[in-house]
Design a protein around this motif. Structure first.
Motif, PDB file in Angstrom:
ATOM      1  N   VAL A 146       0.755  -1.318   0.172  1.00 25.34           N
ATOM      2  CA  VAL A 146      -0.167   0.152  -0.177  1.00 25.34           C
ATOM      3  C   VAL A 146       0.842   1.166  -0.104  1.00 25.34           C
ATOM      4  CG1 VAL A 146      -1.878  -1.382   0.980  1.00 25.34           C
ATOM      5  CG2 VAL A 146      -0.116  -0.170   2.407  1.00 25.34           C
ATOM      6  N   ARG A 147       1.978   1.100   0.455  1.00 24.88           N
ATOM      7  CA  ARG A 147       3.006   2.303   0.441  1.00 24.88           C
ATOM      8  C   ARG A 147       4.430   1.676  -0.291  1.00 24.88           C
ATOM      9  NH1 ARG A 147      -0.957   4.522   0.360  1.00 24.88           N
ATOM     10  NH2 ARG A 147      -1.956   6.076   1.787  1.00 24.88           N
ATOM     11  N   PRO A 148       4.600   1.703  -1.251  1.00 22.57           N
ATOM     12  CA  PRO A 148       5.909   0.989  -1.748  1.00 22.57           C
ATOM     13  C   PRO A 148       7.000   1.674  -1.171  1.00 22.57           C
ATOM     14  CG  PRO A 148       4.261   1.442  -3.718  1.00 22.57           C
ATOM     15  CD  PRO A 148       3.755   1.906  -2.572  1.00 22.57           C
ATOM     16  N   LEU A 149       8.015   0.601  -0.722  1.00 23.00           N
ATOM     17  CA  LEU A 149       8.734   0.992   0.407  1.00 23.00           C
ATOM     18  C   LEU A 149      10.252   1.020  -0.466  1.00 23.00           C
ATOM     19  CD1 LEU A 149       7.964  -1.296   3.214  1.00 23.00           C
ATOM     20  CD2 LEU A 149       7.721   1.269   3.146  1.00 23.00           C
ATOM     21  N   SER A 150      11.107   2.052  -0.333  1.00 24.95           N
ATOM     22  CA  SER A 150      12.393   2.170  -0.808  1.00 24.95           C
ATOM     23  C   SER A 150      13.357   1.944   0.112  1.00 24.95           C
ATOM     24  CB  SER A 150      12.739   3.491  -1.411  1.00 24.95           C
ATOM     25  OG  SER A 150      12.663   4.694  -0.432  1.00 24.95           O
ATOM     26  N   ARG A 151      13.154   1.926   1.420  1.00 24.35           N
ATOM     27  CA  ARG A 151      14.136   1.862   2.553  1.00 24.35           C
ATOM     28  C   ARG A 151      13.301   1.030   3.581  1.00 24.35           C
ATOM     29  NH1 ARG A 151      17.270   6.160   6.001  1.00 24.35           N
ATOM     30  NH2 ARG A 151      19.388   5.161   6.155  1.00 24.35           N
ATOM     31  N   ILE A 152      13.928   0.163   4.350  1.00 29.12           N
ATOM     32  CA  ILE A 152      13.441  -0.608   5.433  1.00 29.12           C
ATOM     33  C   ILE A 152      14.539  -0.811   6.410  1.00 29.12           C
ATOM     34  CG2 ILE A 152      12.342  -2.673   6.184  1.00 29.12           C
ATOM     35  CD1 ILE A 152      11.641  -3.067   3.152  1.00 29.12           C
ATOM     36  N   ARG A 153      14.428  -0.418   7.543  1.00 29.34           N
ATOM     37  CA  ARG A 153      15.077  -0.573   8.759  1.00 29.34           C
ATOM     38  C   ARG A 153      14.534  -1.435   9.634  1.00 29.34           C
ATOM     39  NH1 ARG A 153      16.130   5.513  10.373  1.00 29.34           N
ATOM     40  NH2 ARG A 153      14.613   6.056   9.266  1.00 29.34           N
ATOM     41  N   ILE A 172      13.966 -10.799  -1.328  1.00 31.08           N
ATOM     42  CA  ILE A 172      12.240 -10.655  -1.664  1.00 31.08           C
ATOM     43  C   ILE A 172      12.085  -9.424  -2.287  1.00 31.08           C
ATOM     44  CG2 ILE A 172       9.910 -10.930  -1.108  1.00 31.08           C
ATOM     45  CD1 ILE A 172      10.892 -12.722   0.970  1.00 31.08           C
ATOM     46  N   LEU A 173      12.507  -8.355  -1.721  1.00 31.89           N
ATOM     47  CA  LEU A 173      12.124  -7.098  -2.096  1.00 31.89           C
ATOM     48  C   LEU A 173      13.566  -6.491  -2.786  1.00 31.89           C
ATOM     49  CD1 LEU A 173       9.841  -5.592   0.842  1.00 31.89           C
ATOM     50  CD2 LEU A 173       9.218  -6.720  -1.427  1.00 31.89           C
ATOM     51  N   ARG A 174      13.856  -6.727  -3.852  1.00 31.80           N
ATOM     52  CA  ARG A 174      15.192  -6.361  -4.262  1.00 31.80           C
ATOM     53  C   ARG A 174      15.465  -4.860  -4.823  1.00 31.80           C
ATOM     54  NH1 ARG A 174      18.247 -10.971  -5.755  1.00 31.80           N
ATOM     55  NH2 ARG A 174      17.064 -13.038  -5.486  1.00 31.80           N
ATOM     56  N   ASN A 175      14.001  -4.092  -4.742  1.00 33.14           N
ATOM     57  CA  ASN A 175      14.066  -2.879  -5.296  1.00 33.14           C
ATOM     58  C   ASN A 175      14.125  -1.852  -3.972  1.00 33.14           C
ATOM     59  OD1 ASN A 175      13.964  -3.214  -7.946  1.00 33.14           O
ATOM     60  ND2 ASN A 175      11.769  -3.439  -7.893  1.00 33.14           N
ATOM     61  N   SER A 176      14.227  -2.381  -2.676  1.00 34.71           N
ATOM     62  CA  SER A 176      14.124  -1.675  -1.504  1.00 34.71           C
ATOM     63  C   SER A 176      15.564  -1.883  -0.824  1.00 34.71           C
ATOM     64  CB  SER A 176      13.243  -2.472  -0.592  1.00 34.71           C
ATOM     65  OG  SER A 176      11.943  -2.210  -0.950  1.00 34.71           O
ATOM     66  N   GLU A 177      16.113  -0.808  -0.160  1.00 38.60           N
ATOM     67  CA  GLU A 177      17.112  -0.963   0.600  1.00 38.60           C
ATOM     68  C   GLU A 177      16.819  -1.447   2.064  1.00 38.60           C
ATOM     69  OE1 GLU A 177      20.712   2.203   2.380  1.00 38.60           O
ATOM     70  OE2 GLU A 177      18.894   2.872   1.351  1.00 38.60           O
ATOM     71  N   VAL A 178      17.409  -2.553   2.341  1.00 38.52           N
ATOM     72  CA  VAL A 178      16.863  -3.108   3.549  1.00 38.52           C
ATOM     73  C   VAL A 178      18.239  -2.984   4.316  1.00 38.52           C
ATOM     74  CG1 VAL A 178      16.051  -5.231   4.904  1.00 38.52           C
ATOM     75  CG2 VAL A 178      15.469  -4.808   2.250  1.00 38.52           C
ATOM     76  N   ILE A 179      18.103  -2.394   5.651  1.00 37.07           N
ATOM     77  CA  ILE A 179      19.122  -2.000   6.628  1.00 37.07           C
ATOM     78  C   ILE A 179      18.927  -2.824   7.906  1.00 37.07           C
ATOM     79  CG2 ILE A 179      20.215  -0.275   7.916  1.00 37.07           C
ATOM     80  CD1 ILE A 179      19.185   1.895   5.863  1.00 37.07           C
ATOM     81  N   ASP A 180      20.278  -3.382   8.197  1.00 38.48           N
ATOM     82  CA  ASP A 180      20.234  -4.130   9.559  1.00 38.48           C
ATOM     83  C   ASP A 180      20.701  -3.131  10.580  1.00 38.48           C
ATOM     84  OD1 ASP A 180      20.987  -5.568  12.067  1.00 38.48           O
ATOM     85  OD2 ASP A 180      22.007  -6.924  11.033  1.00 38.48           O
TER      86      ASP A 180
END
Length: 335
Positions: A146-153, A172-180
């Motif tokens: 519902v709110r396409p994510l570019s960045r996930i922390r 899974i979400l290759r277009n998002s930056e996923v941060i540890d």
């Protein structure tokens, strides 16, 4: 009466109802609730000891001709849920289905609908997730829908488990930056959307972690013995929305401790169905954040089960047919 019913496995539920379809089905069901054409049966909850609990959630949509119950037992060694779908016209058992996947779908979809209606800026594309357990991935995927994510922390206290989860989400979400994120503060700093989904038994999330104007989904603590957010989160909220007020008053320790038994205190809280029907959430507090709490309710399960049954009816290869028999005579003693 029809002499057969369906048995549907977890895999069948997953294949028949993708998450995006579940979100739309759930929103339609909430509108039925707002219009009074569908209703929930309050949750029954029993303590089976050793931290385990037995649950039953029911609901009905007479205009759609269906009603049903999800029953499950949760223990420290595992949990299993089953959904029973009935016809309100004939009383026929339409289907039974394994319901762990169904539960994950409706839990994630409910957060998606809540976020859609409370995060009104469609350009928001970043979130923080606190927790890396079984529900966390569904929560991320739902909000991304519902709110396409570019960045996930992402932050959770177990560093190794967190690392593995971050890698999984990134795959899974290759277009998002996923941060540890190395800390809860690093995860939440400046985040416009925060989802807390843990099994915490004591509050650990204070209001100071939320950025100005942020939206918080507090969806992990759904039993009276669990809690995630501190009372100051309520004090900062301009709008507090829940999936079901009755279940919240019955089982959310966070809400019960803060709002108490006085009905007048609970007028600040809005059901999501009303928000959707009225087109917006009303400001009932003087704070700057929005808060959504999902406890689980029967109508959310029914929304998914209805769709599973409808699609299974058109696919004879995905459901197992079960015979339904007439009542047998009662015997006075064994023969």
């Amino acid at each position: 009466m029809n002499d057969t019913s369906f048995w549907l496995t977890e895999d069948a539920v997953s294949r028949l109802v993708p998450l995006e379809d579940a979100i739309e089905a759930l929103e339609r069901s909430l509108l039925e609730s707002a219009d009074g054409t569908a209703f929930n049966v309050p949750k029954a909850l029993g303590d089976v000891g050793n931290g385990g609990a037995m649950h039953c959630l029911g609901s009905a949509s007479p205009q759609a001709g269906v009603c049903g119950f999800k029953t499950w037992v949760h223990t420290g060694k595992g949990a299993k849920a089953v959904y029973s779908l009935f016809s309100t016209d004939t009383g026929q058992l339409l289907a039974m289905m394994e319901a762990n996947t169904l539960g994950q779908l409706r839990t994630a979809a409910m957060t998606a609908v809540g976020t859609r209606w409370l995060v009104t800026d469609a350009s928001v594309s970043e979130m923080a997730v606190i927790g890396s357990g079984k529900q966390a991935l569904g929560q991320i995927l739902a909000i991304n829908a519902v709110r396409p994510l570019s960045r996930i922390r992402i932050w959770s206290p177990n560093a190794e488990r967190r690392k593995q989860f971050v890698e999984k989400v990134g795959h899974i979400l290759r277009n998002s930056e996923v941060i540890d994120a190395p800390s809860i503060e690093a995860a939440t700093e400046g985040a416009p959307i925060v989802t807390v989904v843990t099994r915490a038994t004591q509050p650990f999330f204070p209001a100071r972690l939320l950025a100005p104007g942020a939206h918080l989904n507090a969806v992990g603590a759904i039993l009276p013995g669990n809690a995630e957010i501190f009372p100051d989160v309520f004090e900062r909220a301009k709008a507090i929305v829940v999936d079901d007020i009755t279940n919240t008053r019955k089982a959310s320790r966070e809400f019960i401790d803060y709002f108490g038994p006085d009905d007048a205190n609970w007028t600040r809280i809005q059901p999501l169905s009303k928000v959707i029907r009225e087109g917006e959430a009303k400001a009932t507090g003087t704070g700057d954040i929005t808060l959504f709490k999902a406890m689980g309710m029967g109508l959310s399960d029914l929304a998914i089960a209805r769709l599973v049954h409808e699609r299974a009816t058109g696919d004879e290869n995905i459901a197992i047919r079960l015979p339904l028999t007439a009542p047998a005579p009662i015997r006075l003693k064994s023969e």
